[in-house]
Design a protein around this motif. Structure first.
Motif, short mmCIF file in Angstrom:
data_model
loop_
_atom_site.label_atom_id
_atom_site.label_comp_id
_atom_site.label_asym_id
_atom_site.label_seq_id
_atom_site.Cartn_x
_atom_site.Cartn_y
_atom_site.Cartn_z
N ILE A 275 36.46 -1.14 -62.49
CA ILE A 275 35.16 -1.67 -62.92
C ILE A 275 35.12 -1.92 -64.43
N GLY B 231 33.50 -7.73 -54.05
CA GLY B 231 33.77 -7.29 -55.42
C GLY B 231 34.56 -8.27 -56.24
N ARG C 171 30.90 -5.68 -59.98
CA ARG C 171 31.35 -4.45 -59.34
C ARG C 171 30.51 -3.26 -59.79
N LEU D 224 34.66 1.46 -54.08
CA LEU D 224 34.54 0.01 -53.92
C LEU D 224 35.69 -0.60 -53.14
#
Length: 423
Positions: free
Chosen positions: A281, A119, A310, A275
């Protein structure tokens, strides 16, 4: 040994790129519905731009930027974020003289030399939107509403909105004093190496540290919301009320500071628990003093950035990757047939039909397997016998129906009779 891409960057290949295109298209459509216009910016900027805007004591400027001297000795930086570049363009081209109210968006890569991990990349992509010339808290609420609608439109419901106010130049000094007093009670062992440096150079950044012992140390830190001036209190309250009236759920997070020095008043972040450590995000906020800091008039502004890498990762947890697809695959079994197939392929492609053909001399059986692999809706077969009869064979791969078509006027016949339309 073959040459591979450098650490911290990646290639985006089919079919994943189709997901990127879908998300970018949805973002552009929504932004333009809300009055934003696209702006395209250079990847390279003068280093001074980011020193002045982001802040010299931020991690981005002090540790993460890709900076070098060009042949003329000028310091150049690959842009680590987009807001400063958009503001620079807004000022350089005097957009505020045409209309101080401008809504601009840009999509593209940014560069930071961070430690690569899931990420987090050294070349990463953002969708950025900026609003200049409006100081009303209603515009704060509107861009947050727009962001949340965007995620809902992508069927991403596992996101949470966090909001905070960072105050203004009138009330923030009092909070800095209280924060410095609080931080002074800790020994060096109580905080990580970076926060020991930050508490003297940029104490606000200590609030954003992810190291567990720093998070524990900050659990009783004074809240910036307790130090807001009446105007900032009123501003933040109207943002909350407006979002609540629109049915937008949010959490007030008094330790949300983001990573850049230019933020004031409303600050927000969209987070997910799906995540891992890289849970943000999207995020943004007001930066009312930045335009003046960079040499322009005192014009208010607010903006946000969406981390596309992401977002794609989160999106793919809930959606299957698209399968390859073509409207029609042409199998030509000899040289004369290939010439006709080539012309037909070009004529259909410019009509909006996605057509592929095979240029090799493989068998019919192997080419049918190729058509299956491409998930072709129709397969057209032509060879010596078909051309002698001025005809082709068309097979519907879904229904298994098969037709013999005349080559006379075949393009129009295909478009009207078989409804082969772009998918």
């Amino acid at each position: 040994m073959s040459i591979q891409c450098i650490r911290g960057v990646k290639d985006i290949l089919p079919p994943e790129i189709e997901i990127w295109q879908t998300i970018e298209h949805k973002a552009k459509s929504l932004l333009e519905q809300f009055g934003f216009k696209e702006i395209r910016l250079p990847l390279l900027e003068r280093t001074e731009l980011f020193h002045r805007s982001i802040g010299e004591e931020t991690d981005i400027v002090s540790k993460e930027m890709y900076t070098f001297e060009d042949r003329g000795g000028e310091k150049i930086t690959l842009r680590p974020e987009a807001t400063a570049s958009v503001v620079r363009a807004y000022l350089q081209h005097n957009l505020y003289t045409l209309d101080p109210i401008q809504k601009l968006y840009t999509i593209g890569p940014m560069f930071r030399r961070e430690r690569p991990q899931k990420g987090r990349y050294r070349q990463f992509y953002q969708i950025n939107a900026e609003v200049f010339g409006i100081d009303s808290p209603l515009i704060d609420a509107q861009i947050i509403f727009m962001l949340m609608y965007f995620f809902k439109n992508l069927s991403l419901t596992n996101v949470q909105l966090h909001i905070n106010s960072l105050g203004c130049r009138e009330c923030r000094p009092q909070f800095y004093h209280a924060l410095n007093t609080y931080l002074s009670q800790f020994n060096a062992d109580d905080l990580c190496e970076h926060c020991n440096r930050r508490r003297t150079t940029n104490p606000l950044r200590v609030l954003d540290c992810k190291v567990e012992k720093c998070r524990q140390a900050m659990k009783d830190v004074p809240s910036i919301l307790e130090f807001l001036c009446p105007d900032c209190v009123s501003h933040f309250q109207l943002v909350q009320t407006t979002l609540a009236n629109q049915g937008i759920d949010f959490t007030i997070n008094n330790q949300l500071v983001r990573g850049l020095d230019y933020y004031t008043r409303t600050t927000f972040e969209i987070q997910t628990s799906h995540l891992g450590a890289q849970n943000a995000i999207a995020g943004g906020g007001r930066y009312d003093g930045l335009i003046q800091l960079l040499g322009g008039p005192d014009i208010p502004a607010i903006g946000f950035a969406i981390g596309v890498d992401r977002l794609i990762e989160l999106y793919m947890q809930h959606h299957e990757s698209p399968k390859p697809y073509v409207d029609m695959f042409i199998i030509a079994l000899d040289a004369p047939s290939k010439k006709m197939a080539y012309t037909l392929c070009c004529d259909l492609c410019i009509k909006g039909i996605q057509v592929e053909m095979d240029y090799s001399a493989r068998s019919l059986k192997s080419l049918m397997k190729r058509a299956d692999k491409l998930n072709a809706h129709f397969v057209m077969i032509m060879g010596e016998q078909e051309l002698a009869n001025n005809s082709v064979i068309l097979r519907n791969m879904n229904t298994k129906e098969q037709f013999v078509l005349s080559t006379n006027g075949i393009v129009d016949h295909l478009l009207t009779q078989f409804f082969i339309t772009p998918h």
